[in-house]
Design an enzyme around this catalytic site. Sequence first.
Site, mmCIF file in Angstrom:
data_model
loop_
_atom_site.group_PDB
_atom_site.id
_atom_site.type_symbol
_atom_site.label_atom_id
_atom_site.label_comp_id
_atom_site.label_asym_id
_atom_site.label_seq_id
_atom_site.Cartn_x
_atom_site.Cartn_y
_atom_site.Cartn_z
ATOM 1 N N GLU A 199 0.793 -1.226 0.103
ATOM 2 C CA GLU A 199 0.216 -0.025 -0.003
ATOM 3 C C GLU A 199 1.065 1.353 -0.040
ATOM 4 O OE1 GLU A 199 -2.873 -0.205 3.448
ATOM 5 O OE2 GLU A 199 -3.074 -2.194 2.857
ATOM 6 N N ASP A 256 -1.540 -0.232 -3.689
ATOM 7 C CA ASP A 256 -2.953 0.269 -3.332
ATOM 8 C C ASP A 256 -2.739 1.643 -2.943
ATOM 9 O OD1 ASP A 256 -5.352 0.804 -2.184
ATOM 10 O OD2 ASP A 256 -5.590 -1.433 -1.126
HETATM 11 C C1 LIG Z 1 -5.819 -0.342 1.929
HETATM 12 C C2 LIG Z 1 -7.342 -0.301 1.463
HETATM 13 N N1 LIG Z 1 -7.484 -0.802 0.126
HETATM 14 C C3 LIG Z 1 -8.736 -1.263 -0.369
HETATM 15 C C4 LIG Z 1 -9.814 -0.855 0.758
HETATM 16 C C5 LIG Z 1 -11.312 -1.051 0.020
HETATM 17 O O1 LIG Z 1 -11.571 -0.081 -0.551
HETATM 18 P P1 LIG Z 1 -13.234 0.290 -0.709
HETATM 19 O O2 LIG Z 1 -13.844 0.811 0.768
HETATM 20 O O3 LIG Z 1 -13.343 0.982 -1.708
HETATM 21 O O4 LIG Z 1 -14.078 -1.140 -0.883
HETATM 22 C C6 LIG Z 1 -9.674 -0.390 1.996
HETATM 23 C C7 LIG Z 1 -10.885 0.114 2.732
HETATM 24 O O5 LIG Z 1 -10.696 0.232 4.025
HETATM 25 C C8 LIG Z 1 -8.191 -0.122 2.284
HETATM 26 O O6 LIG Z 1 -8.032 0.511 3.678
#
Ligand SMILES: Cc1ncc(COP(=O)(O)O)c(C=O)c1O
Length: 401
Positions: free
Chosen positions: A193, A222
């Site tokens: 991330e 991410d």
């Molecule tokens: C690092 C990360 N990726 C993906 C997501 C999921 O995203 P979404 O809320 O659009 O489903 C989250 C949600 O908390 C997240 O913290």
Amino acid sequence: MAKTGIEKGEAMEMPPLPEVFFPMEKALEKRREAGTLRNLRSMEPMDGGRVRVGDRILVNFSGNDYLGLSRDPLLLQRGEEFARYFGAGATASRLICGNFSCMEAVEKKIARMKGFESVLMLASGYQANLSLLAALCDRKTLIFSDRLNHNSLIQGARLSGGKIIRFRHNDLSHLEKLLCNAPEETRKCIVTESVFSMDGDVPDLEGLSRLAAIHQALLLVDEAHATGVLGDQGMGLVKPGMAHAVVGTFGKGAGVFGAYVAGPALLKEYLVNEMGGFVFSTALPPSVIGMVDASLDRMAEMDAERVHLTALGNRLRLGLQKLGFDTGASSTQIVPVMMGDAKTALALSAHLEKEGFLGVAIRPPTVPEGESRIRLSLCALHSKKDVEGLIRAFSTFTVIA
Ligand SMILES: Cc1ncc(COP(=O)(O)O)c(C=O)c1O
């Protein structure tokens, strides 16, 4: 022969849930004892980074609406315009007849702002991560995953059937060692991330990019919590050429809903054909596309708000650290306050609420065992006074043994 209930058209009474498959009560009891039981609380969003809970208005330090765009008039107006023109729903998946012109236009806008060749929008970040990893990796892939990656990335890696190799959080030398141990000819994918959701810290993206290049690994980042907040026009920290695939979300800093995957045109074409979460799911509703479109316009002009957020983050960390609280390695708008034990985190959360602040306790399994915390998140609508008040509320918390 006597007719069965189904043939006679009678309503059948369902037997109780077979406990062998669903020991629900036991699972819930275990959580209750450990202080990790979750429940839904009803709330009403309000202006100014506030939320109404029951008959009280709290300053909300738990949301992900980092720029305060969720109630922005431009977003609401464009959402309505798109809904009136294109309708309430997309009517089908994009491959059938749901690929409205507004979707391609917004994807092009995201690609331009992010500096990537192409973009594919998806229903949510969770869906994007899950189906992206499942589409890109297979049983022969080694997936090098940061130990603190979000659940959607972990589940996507599992779904792909690839072998998951976890590296110590943000520890590039550990990752390098693991990559060196992997057979040269195997497919490798590194997953991380750009802002960690529960810790608010940032990895060495350039270092990760270098490692991926050296080891011929695919790099997937991410940007859920960087979107809107960090980077040029708030488009995140991954610059063109730094990663093969980037996921961004619109439900957090952009204030709306939905997600995107950015990458080369070849990746988009592949995903349009092979990504289950795209192929077999109804396209995002036009109102959401309209609000995302407006959010991108607003994000591009919000440098002052981003500077304000940074200043609030710095002040909050300093204030809490002076009181002796541990804010981990946070350097962003997400500030964890490490409490360790789940029950202490809950007690602190209740204390904050009494003082007028929403600071929700985050407990296992969202965070590792023994790392329960209050995850504070800042919003550009918070004032310096809000943050000073929050710090004061922390100063009056006493742990009851
Ligand atoms: C690092 C990360 N990726 C993906 C997501 C999921 O995203 P979404 O809320 O659009 O489903 C989250 C949600 O908390 C997240 O913290």
